[in-house]
Design an enzyme around this catalytic site. Structure first.
Site, PDB file in Angstrom:
ATOM      1  CD  GLU A  51      42.263  49.858  38.871  1.00  0.00           C
ATOM      2  OE1 GLU A  51      41.953  49.463  39.995  1.00  0.00           O
ATOM      3  OE2 GLU A  51      41.391  49.783  37.833  1.00  0.00           O
ATOM      4  CD  GLN A  56      41.390  46.947  51.244  1.00  0.00           C
ATOM      5  OE1 GLN A  56      41.365  46.643  52.588  1.00  0.00           O
ATOM      6  NE2 GLN A  56      41.087  46.223  50.424  1.00  0.00           N
ATOM      7  CB  THR A  57      37.623  52.661  48.169  1.00  0.00           C
ATOM      8  OG1 THR A  57      38.729  53.000  48.978  1.00  0.00           O
ATOM      9  CG2 THR A  57      36.650  54.043  48.086  1.00  0.00           C
ATOM     10  N   GLY A  95      39.853  58.219  53.383  1.00  0.00           N
ATOM     11  CA  GLY A  95      40.473  57.348  53.972  1.00  0.00           C
ATOM     12  C   GLY A  95      41.710  56.846  53.385  1.00  0.00           C
ATOM     13  CE1 TYR A 134      42.407  44.869  41.373  1.00  0.00           C
ATOM     14  CE2 TYR A 134      43.157  46.924  41.750  1.00  0.00           C
ATOM     15  CZ  TYR A 134      42.052  46.278  41.344  1.00  0.00           C
ATOM     16  OH  TYR A 134      40.857  46.523  40.633  1.00  0.00           O
ATOM     17  CG  ASP A 152      39.786  42.323  43.584  1.00  0.00           C
ATOM     18  OD1 ASP A 152      39.628  41.088  42.850  1.00  0.00           O
ATOM     19  OD2 ASP A 152      38.923  43.090  43.345  1.00  0.00           O
ATOM     20  CB  CYS A 212      23.893  30.392  42.490  1.00  0.00           C
ATOM     21  SG  CYS A 212      25.373  30.619  43.651  1.00  0.00           S
ATOM     22  CB  CYS A 215      25.335  32.135  38.086  1.00  0.00           C
ATOM     23  SG  CYS A 215      27.168  32.364  37.715  1.00  0.00           S
ATOM     24  CB  CYS A 221      29.973  27.030  39.903  1.00  0.00           C
ATOM     25  SG  CYS A 221      30.535  27.961  41.240  1.00  0.00           S
TER      26      CYS A 221
END
Length: 377
Positions: A51, A56-57, A95, A134, A152, A212, A215, A221
């Site tokens: 995690e 951010q990866t 990073g 998160y 997230d 969509c 989906c 939705c």
DNA sequence: AAGCCGGGGCG
DNA sequence: CGCCCAGGCTT
């Protein structure tokens, strides 16, 4: 608050969540789950490691790092006892290096204060360095089955679309609101699966450019039904404040001044202003002259004095750093009309629309002969 | 609340 | 090539 068609659960210990979103999501996941190495384990150490790597990866970018890190540091003890430089060597290229620093901190903390066992609840996990809402929800649900929803970017996007939530996801209150919605959707007995499912759904199906057409949730939705897919999630355009450097020259010849109308696609289009040279940063007068041929010409034989000016003019998305000069061109100097510029009497210029910055500039310099009695206060 | 930290992917 | 990414910490 969920839309009215959501059948609210009467008590929190209910084991099965019948919301169409949850049912559809889990059904979809059972056919489309990605096979990812950190899903093969219940080890909170490996889950925590994955995690943090994935913060951010993208999965594709973080995966090789995760595998290598787990190979080099197979246990929290091995990581805690490792030299930080070794960890950084393996983090190199990923990073956000404070993640590695906090990773090491937490490993040492877990070994020294928790006998090498990770805390088992969301509330305890979130106390660890580098573990926020998160990551705490991810570890708590994946390793310990606690029914805390991960929230997230995927979750913001999916829930905003499905429920038509108009809240700006960049607003500070958004996390709380979306977490509350997700909390109502997550089944207490399938929390880990729900969280894995919503991540994969966001990555594979309800991605920024969603599919969509295939989906299974499109029938219920909101965004799809309203044909407003591109309206969600609502996200305030981040108006990055740009620094700009405006150098104004009040060019005077006799009783007239040189002005022009701003016509380009930029701020203040349609308003009028003095001769302007924009520079990439604060510049000396000599440098500004070198940047602008016309200005160099105008300045031949002219007298020049610097003016008081508003130092900074703040717009929603720009910071204008302003400097100004007064240039008096000799009457006998013949100036061929500069393209886009015109001469004007100050009393006529007063009638034209001007930016607040320019009005402030004028107000600051009413002592100039050219402005005497011709400009409003 | 806003700024900072880093890479890579994407249109 | 500018834009995007949306996690956690710091100020």
């Amino acid at each position: 608050m969920l839309p009215s068609f959501f059948v609210s659960l009467n008590h929190p210990m209910q084991s099965i969540n019948h919301h169409p979103f949850t049912k559809g999501l889990l059904t979809w996941y059972r056919q489309h789950a990605r096979e990812l190495p950190w899903r093969q384990t219940q080890d909170p150490y490996a889950i925590w490691l994955s995690e943090v790597v994935l913060q951010q990866t993208r999965v594709a970018q973080g995966l090789p790092y995760y595998l290598k890190l787990l190979e080099v540091f197979p246990t929290v003890e091995s990581l805690a006892h490792a030299d930080e430089s070794v960890l950084f060597r393996h983090w190199q290229g990923l990073g956000y290096y404070s993640r590695a620093r906090n990773l090491h901190k937490t490993a040492k903390l877990v070994v020294s204060d928790f006998q090498g066992k990770f805390p088992t609840t969301y509330d305890a996990l979130i106390q660890l360095p580098g573990v926020g809402p998160y990551t705490a929800a991810a570890i708590a649900s994946f390793a310990f089955g606690e029914a805390k929803p991960v929230v997230d970017g995927n979750v913001f996007r999916i829930l905003a679309r499905y429920f038509g939530i108009e809240t700006d996801i960049l607003h500070s209150s958004a996390r709380k609101e979306f977490t509350e919605v997700a909390q109502e959707l997550i089944p207490n007995d399938l929390a880990a699966e729900f969280n894995q499912a919503i991540m994969d759904f966001g990555s594979l199906q309800c991605s920024p450019a969603p599919s969509c057409g295939s989906c299974p949730l499109s029938l219920t939705c909101f965004a799809f039904q309203q044909k407003r897919i591109s309206d969600f999630p609502v996200k305030q355009k981040k108006a990055k404040q740009r620094n700009r450097y405006f150098n104004y020259f009040i060019v005077e010849q006799g009783k007239r001044i040189l002005i022009r109308e701003r016509k380009e696609k930029d701020i203040w289009s349609g308003l009028w202003e003095f001769y302007l040279v924009e520079s990439p940063q604060v510049e000396e007068l000599e440098s500004i002259m070198e940047m602008d041929e016309n200005l160099s010409t105008l300045l031949q034989g002219a007298t020049i004095q610097s003016l008081k000016s508003p130092k900074l003019h703040i717009l929603s998305h720009q910071k204008i750093h302003c400097r100004a000069w007064h240039i008096q061109v000799p009457d006998n100097l013949d100036i061929s009309m500069l393209d886009g510029f015109q001469w004007i009497q100050p009393e006529d210029f007063e009638k034209l629309g001007k930016s607040v910055l320019l009005l402030n500039l004028i107000t600051d310099n009413l002592h100039l002969q050219i402005f005497n009695d011709s400009m409003p206060r």
